[in-house]
Design an enzyme around this catalytic site. Structure first.
Site, short mmCIF file in Angstrom:
data_model
loop_
_atom_site.label_atom_id
_atom_site.label_comp_id
_atom_site.label_asym_id
_atom_site.label_seq_id
_atom_site.Cartn_x
_atom_site.Cartn_y
_atom_site.Cartn_z
N GLN A 1 6.48 2.46 11.99
CA GLN A 1 7.33 3.65 11.59
C GLN A 1 8.16 3.15 10.60
O GLN A 1 8.72 1.99 10.87
CB GLN A 1 7.96 4.11 13.12
CG GLN A 1 8.98 5.28 12.59
CD GLN A 1 8.56 6.63 12.17
OE1 GLN A 1 8.22 6.85 10.98
NE2 GLN A 1 8.35 7.62 12.96
N HIS B 1 8.42 4.19 20.27
CA HIS B 1 7.98 5.44 20.23
C HIS B 1 9.00 6.44 20.62
O HIS B 1 9.56 6.24 21.72
CB HIS B 1 6.55 5.49 20.89
CG HIS B 1 6.00 6.79 20.43
ND1 HIS B 1 6.03 8.06 20.90
CD2 HIS B 1 4.80 7.01 19.72
CE1 HIS B 1 5.14 8.95 20.46
NE2 HIS B 1 4.49 8.34 19.72
N HIS C 1 4.27 -1.04 3.31
CA HIS C 1 3.48 0.14 3.10
C HIS C 1 4.50 1.41 3.03
O HIS C 1 5.42 1.49 3.62
CB HIS C 1 2.75 0.71 4.54
CG HIS C 1 1.83 1.62 4.51
ND1 HIS C 1 0.81 1.85 3.95
CD2 HIS C 1 2.16 2.65 4.99
CE1 HIS C 1 0.18 2.90 4.08
NE2 HIS C 1 1.07 3.79 4.72
N HIS D 1 -6.62 8.70 7.41
CA HIS D 1 -5.92 8.52 9.12
C HIS D 1 -6.94 9.28 9.80
O HIS D 1 -7.55 10.17 9.21
CB HIS D 1 -4.68 9.42 8.87
CG HIS D 1 -3.42 8.45 8.53
ND1 HIS D 1 -2.19 8.63 9.05
CD2 HIS D 1 -3.46 7.65 7.56
CE1 HIS D 1 -1.08 7.85 8.07
NE2 HIS D 1 -2.14 7.36 7.36
N PHE E 1 14.09 14.76 9.58
CA PHE E 1 12.78 14.27 9.71
C PHE E 1 13.01 12.93 10.76
O PHE E 1 12.29 12.59 12.00
CB PHE E 1 12.15 13.46 8.50
CG PHE E 1 10.74 13.09 8.89
CD1 PHE E 1 9.88 13.99 9.32
CD2 PHE E 1 10.27 11.91 8.32
CE1 PHE E 1 8.60 13.47 9.43
CE2 PHE E 1 9.01 11.52 8.34
CZ PHE E 1 8.09 12.34 8.96
N GLU F 1 1.34 5.68 1.16
CA GLU F 1 0.68 6.56 2.08
C GLU F 1 0.97 7.81 1.22
O GLU F 1 2.12 8.14 0.57
CB GLU F 1 1.34 6.87 3.19
CG GLU F 1 1.18 8.00 4.01
CD GLU F 1 1.57 7.80 5.84
OE1 GLU F 1 1.03 6.78 6.23
OE2 GLU F 1 2.35 8.66 6.07
N GLY G 1 -2.29 10.71 17.64
CA GLY G 1 -1.91 12.09 17.03
C GLY G 1 -1.18 12.81 18.01
O GLY G 1 -1.05 12.62 18.84
N ASP G 2 -1.06 14.03 17.47
CA ASP G 2 -0.22 15.11 18.22
C ASP G 2 -1.10 16.25 18.33
O ASP G 2 -1.94 16.53 17.24
CB ASP G 2 0.86 15.54 17.59
CG ASP G 2 2.18 14.56 17.30
OD1 ASP G 2 2.22 13.64 18.36
OD2 ASP G 2 2.45 14.14 16.39
N SER H 1 0.79 -1.28 -0.11
CA SER H 1 -0.03 -0.13 -0.12
C SER H 1 0.78 1.40 -0.06
O SER H 1 2.22 1.24 0.23
CB SER H 1 -0.92 -0.12 1.30
OG SER H 1 0.03 -0.12 2.20
#
Length: 284
Positions: A173, A146, A263, A72, A213, A13, A103-104, A11
């Site tokens: 991730q 995380h 992904h 999302h 990033f 994104e 989320g943030d 898939s």
């Protein structure tokens, strides 16, 4: 991982563009990559729903093209009423897959603005409570843990909680160390967590932006890769060639050793992802 191998799922994104030029670029990318017959395209959702309108626009266009879409949906900073509205919107569009995330909070927002949800497992449980089995729910997984995790064992337990709440599968991730992925899967299986955990794959096209990033999101770039990329300087062609070698080799190892699929984080660019797919025999 060829067109004949239907046991693996792949898939792509996308992120929702904010400009007409960006929208056109995204559409060109989708048109090209859709020829590979992916399971779906996912569409990201900004902190606190900050890209809500552009996410809707991207999802609306994908659905108008009859392309399988997984929006999302993030919960921190959102109320149950807002989540209900999103779910009903997507049900009305015939969407049956979601990527559910904590989320943030938007920049400058305080903890007092968390509202009805604090963690992704609460969101997953709420989606199941209100919509039953309508949605196939993907959640996030972090093989290298995380970035806010203080305890790696607790981090895996948090992931297990999302699965227990009703998640069907997970997307990781991105990473460049396949051993981190395999060890994470083994640790999950030790907790009887056996849902598919799909590796997230980030093509390498620009070292400086990737390094920034990765440092911000907790994705490790192994030292040997960093040093090689640094040595190329501004030689974009060499960076992309080396990046394609490194990432395609890793993908082949992941698939050969049991990963359920891949992904790809396309960054709305088809070229680098297309090269990886070609090398992996993903032809549609």
């Amino acid at each position: 991982m060829t067109a004949q191998d239907n046991t693996k799922q792949f898939s792509f994104e996308l992120f929702p563009p904010k400009t007409e030029k960006g929208i056109e670029k995204m559409r060109q990318t989708v048109t090209q990559l859709n020829l590979l017959k992916p399971a779906y395209f996912s569409v990201t959702y900004g902190a606190g729903g900050s890209t809500q309108s552009t996410t809707f626009a991207a999802v609306d266009w994908l659905r108008s093209e009859e392309i399988e879409t997984a929006p999302h949906i993030s919960c921190i900073g959102a109320s149950k009423d807002e989540i209900d509205s999103l779910l009903q919107r997507y049900i009305g569009q015939g969407i049956t897959r979601l990527v559910a995330l904590r989320g943030d909070l938007p920049s400058g927002a305080g903890l007092g603005e968390i509202h009805d949800f604090s963690h992704a497992d609460e969101l997953v449980a709420y989606i199941r409570e209100t919509t039953g089995d309508h949605f196939h729910i993907e959640v996030a997984a972090y093989p290298e843990f995380h970035p806010q995790a203080t305890d790696p064992f607790k981090d895996i337990e948090y992931f297990a909680n999302k699965v227990s709440a009703g998640a069907n599968a997970a997307i990781t991730q991105y990473f460049y160390n396949a051993d981190a992925y395999f060890r994470f899967v083994d640790a999950c299986e030790a907790l009887n967590v056996t849902v598919p955990i799909v590796p997230g794959i980030m093509p390498i096209t620009n070292y400086s932006s990737l390094a920034r990033f990765s440092d911000s999101c907790g994705a490790e770039i192994p030292r040997w890769i960093r040093r090689r990329l640094e040595a190329f300087g501004d030689d974009t062609n060499s960076i992309r060639s080396f990046g394609a070698d490194v990432v395609s080799d890793m993908c082949e190892r992941l698939i050969a050793n049991g990963a359920p699929g891949l992904h790809f984080y396309t960054m709305n660019q088809a070229g680098a992802t297309q090269i990886l797919c070609d090398r992996l025999g993903i032809t549609g």
